[in-house]
Design a protein around this motif. Sequence first.
Motif, mmCIF file in Angstrom:
data_model
loop_
_atom_site.group_PDB
_atom_site.id
_atom_site.type_symbol
_atom_site.label_atom_id
_atom_site.label_comp_id
_atom_site.label_asym_id
_atom_site.label_seq_id
_atom_site.Cartn_x
_atom_site.Cartn_y
_atom_site.Cartn_z
ATOM 1 N N ILE A 84 -20.818 -7.370 -3.805
ATOM 2 C CA ILE A 84 -19.884 -7.508 -3.041
ATOM 3 C C ILE A 84 -18.876 -6.347 -3.236
ATOM 4 C CG2 ILE A 84 -17.773 -9.147 -2.885
ATOM 5 C CD1 ILE A 84 -19.985 -11.413 -3.646
ATOM 6 N N LEU A 85 -18.892 -6.014 -4.794
ATOM 7 C CA LEU A 85 -17.901 -4.828 -5.130
ATOM 8 C C LEU A 85 -18.146 -3.734 -4.262
ATOM 9 C CD1 LEU A 85 -15.639 -4.036 -7.288
ATOM 10 C CD2 LEU A 85 -17.672 -3.081 -8.682
ATOM 11 N N GLN A 86 -19.344 -3.314 -3.996
ATOM 12 C CA GLN A 86 -19.866 -2.054 -3.391
ATOM 13 C C GLN A 86 -19.281 -2.271 -1.953
ATOM 14 O OE1 GLN A 86 -23.792 -0.887 -3.717
ATOM 15 N NE2 GLN A 86 -23.826 0.553 -2.174
ATOM 16 N N GLU A 87 -19.853 -3.351 -1.338
ATOM 17 C CA GLU A 87 -19.411 -3.996 -0.004
ATOM 18 C C GLU A 87 -17.900 -3.412 0.238
ATOM 19 O OE1 GLU A 87 -20.840 -7.318 1.783
ATOM 20 O OE2 GLU A 87 -22.525 -7.036 0.542
ATOM 21 N N GLY A 88 -16.998 -4.231 -0.619
ATOM 22 C CA GLY A 88 -15.789 -4.157 -0.716
ATOM 23 C C GLY A 88 -15.007 -2.653 -0.736
ATOM 24 N N PHE A 89 -15.476 -1.916 -1.427
ATOM 25 C CA PHE A 89 -15.138 -0.425 -1.677
ATOM 26 C C PHE A 89 -15.495 0.346 -0.227
ATOM 27 C CE2 PHE A 89 -14.019 -1.013 -6.105
ATOM 28 C CZ PHE A 89 -12.677 -0.556 -6.090
ATOM 29 N N ILE A 90 -16.538 0.036 0.219
ATOM 30 C CA ILE A 90 -17.061 0.692 1.493
ATOM 31 C C ILE A 90 -15.965 0.505 2.521
ATOM 32 C CG2 ILE A 90 -18.752 0.917 3.437
ATOM 33 C CD1 ILE A 90 -21.002 0.543 1.053
ATOM 34 N N LYS A 91 -15.561 -0.774 2.581
ATOM 35 C CA LYS A 91 -14.771 -1.420 3.427
ATOM 36 C C LYS A 91 -13.151 -0.652 3.165
ATOM 37 C CE LYS A 91 -16.569 -5.656 4.604
ATOM 38 N NZ LYS A 91 -16.480 -7.104 4.710
ATOM 39 N N ILE A 92 -12.866 -0.429 2.128
ATOM 40 C CA ILE A 92 -11.627 0.004 1.465
ATOM 41 C C ILE A 92 -11.579 1.545 2.166
ATOM 42 C CG2 ILE A 92 -10.265 0.928 -0.438
ATOM 43 C CD1 ILE A 92 -10.172 -2.004 -0.139
ATOM 44 N N PHE A 93 -12.602 2.268 1.753
ATOM 45 C CA PHE A 93 -12.629 3.606 2.213
ATOM 46 C C PHE A 93 -12.540 3.832 3.744
ATOM 47 C CE2 PHE A 93 -14.459 4.270 -2.213
ATOM 48 C CZ PHE A 93 -13.220 4.410 -2.849
ATOM 49 N N ASN A 94 -13.351 2.939 4.483
ATOM 50 C CA ASN A 94 -13.429 2.889 5.999
ATOM 51 C C ASN A 94 -11.920 2.459 6.465
ATOM 52 O OD1 ASN A 94 -16.134 3.907 5.967
ATOM 53 N ND2 ASN A 94 -16.959 1.874 6.116
ATOM 54 N N ASP A 126 -0.099 5.510 -5.608
ATOM 55 C CA ASP A 126 -0.917 4.759 -4.361
ATOM 56 C C ASP A 126 -0.839 5.610 -3.255
ATOM 57 O OD1 ASP A 126 -1.346 2.753 -6.220
ATOM 58 O OD2 ASP A 126 -0.143 1.300 -5.285
ATOM 59 N N THR A 127 0.413 6.296 -3.030
ATOM 60 C CA THR A 127 0.621 6.867 -1.766
ATOM 61 C C THR A 127 -0.346 8.175 -1.501
ATOM 62 O OG1 THR A 127 2.771 6.352 -1.407
ATOM 63 C CG2 THR A 127 2.264 8.135 -0.225
ATOM 64 N N ASP A 128 -0.404 8.782 -2.964
ATOM 65 C CA ASP A 128 -1.200 9.842 -3.154
ATOM 66 C C ASP A 128 -2.723 9.648 -2.821
ATOM 67 O OD1 ASP A 128 0.768 11.654 -3.700
ATOM 68 O OD2 ASP A 128 0.737 11.399 -6.004
ATOM 69 N N LEU A 129 -3.230 8.677 -3.489
ATOM 70 C CA LEU A 129 -4.341 7.987 -3.476
ATOM 71 C C LEU A 129 -4.893 7.676 -2.088
ATOM 72 C CD1 LEU A 129 -5.010 5.692 -6.628
ATOM 73 C CD2 LEU A 129 -5.915 7.781 -6.134
ATOM 74 N N ILE A 130 -4.065 7.078 -1.292
ATOM 75 C CA ILE A 130 -4.175 6.668 0.112
ATOM 76 C C ILE A 130 -4.547 7.826 1.085
ATOM 77 C CG2 ILE A 130 -3.274 5.600 2.236
ATOM 78 C CD1 ILE A 130 -1.534 3.548 -0.093
ATOM 79 N N GLU A 131 -3.448 8.832 0.867
ATOM 80 C CA GLU A 131 -3.590 10.145 1.690
ATOM 81 C C GLU A 131 -4.688 10.791 1.116
ATOM 82 O OE1 GLU A 131 0.217 11.925 0.886
ATOM 83 O OE2 GLU A 131 1.262 10.581 2.027
ATOM 84 N N GLY A 132 -5.141 11.030 -0.039
ATOM 85 C CA GLY A 132 -6.348 11.609 -0.316
ATOM 86 C C GLY A 132 -7.497 11.062 0.199
ATOM 87 N N CYS A 133 -7.701 9.553 0.262
ATOM 88 C CA CYS A 133 -8.837 8.808 0.695
ATOM 89 C C CYS A 133 -8.789 9.237 2.122
ATOM 90 C CB CYS A 133 -8.736 7.593 0.271
ATOM 91 S SG CYS A 133 -9.124 7.237 -1.424
ATOM 92 N N ILE A 134 -7.737 9.051 2.843
ATOM 93 C CA ILE A 134 -7.812 9.153 4.368
ATOM 94 C C ILE A 134 -8.428 10.676 4.725
ATOM 95 C CG2 ILE A 134 -6.360 9.590 6.152
ATOM 96 C CD1 ILE A 134 -4.520 7.476 5.212
ATOM 97 N N ARG A 135 -8.109 11.618 3.831
ATOM 98 C CA ARG A 135 -8.720 13.032 4.229
ATOM 99 C C ARG A 135 -10.071 13.043 3.674
ATOM 100 N NH1 ARG A 135 -3.963 14.242 1.050
ATOM 101 N NH2 ARG A 135 -5.225 14.943 -0.510
ATOM 102 N N GLY A 136 -10.562 12.124 3.000
ATOM 103 C CA GLY A 136 -12.065 12.131 2.525
ATOM 104 C C GLY A 136 -12.153 12.970 1.155
#
Length: 189
Positions: free
Chosen positions: A54-64, A11-21
């Motif tokens: 809703i799934l699409q909106e949710g993932f957009i929020k997650i990434f933002n 999870d930590t790797d995913l979080i850090e990677g997503c923060i970096r885009g």
Amino acid sequence: MNEQSNQIFSDTDLIEGCIRGDRKMQHDLYQRFAPKMYGVCLRYAGNVEEAEDILQEGFIKIFNKIGSYRGEGSFEGWIRRIFVNTAIEHFRKKTYLQPITEMEESTVEGKYLSVLDTLAEKDIIQLVQQLSPGYRTVFNMYVVEGYTHRQISEILGISEGTSKSQLSRAKLILQDLVKTFIDKRKGTP
């Protein structure tokens, strides 16, 4: 084959990677959580298309918002909360809540049977999807997510009485839907 494509990231790797885009990490996060979160979306949605929105909106929020995850509680729990809130926001854009009388509410409680245990999960989801959006939202928030009527009233901007009546009405309708479903399964007209 790329060795990294088979790697399971923490999870930590995913979080850090997503923060970096990092698109690979975003893809892996999506692949890991989309099936479970789609189930959450289906419970609130009236149909597959709405669940997909809703799934699409949710993932957009997650990434933002992923940079705001503080590591308190499980990461999956944080994601789930965003999806529940996204589904509720989706619902709030429409006004579907209709109060019922106390007499109707007591009748509902007296008739409600707990036969949902005999049905498969996909059958239950299909039956719940047949509820009106207002009934479905309150039912999911109370029965599935564990919100109190007070919390539901605050989140949806309705009275506690309306929340209770929506739940009672949803139970009554579900009871009829389940009975019809079981009768059809048995071949009873």
